[in-house]
Design a protein around this motif. Sequence first.
Motif: not given
Length: 67
Positions: A15-21
């Motif tokens: 989730y953190s990675t997706l939000i960052g992207k």
Amino acid sequence: MDQIELHKKTREMIYSTLIGKEMMAHRLQNSLDNTIAQLHLEKASSQAKDNRIKTLEEIIIGLGHDP
């Protein structure tokens, strides 16, 4: 660490990675939109300059001087 905790941590990382992207994509889209707007303004400015030059050439030719 049990499997539930492992799944929770994995989900949080994904989730953190997706939000960052998503945030990066949003910033890039804003930057692209700003660049496009700037190009439109520069094109309009260039056309206005061309029109002023043509008008001045017509005035000079009208006064009897042909460059």
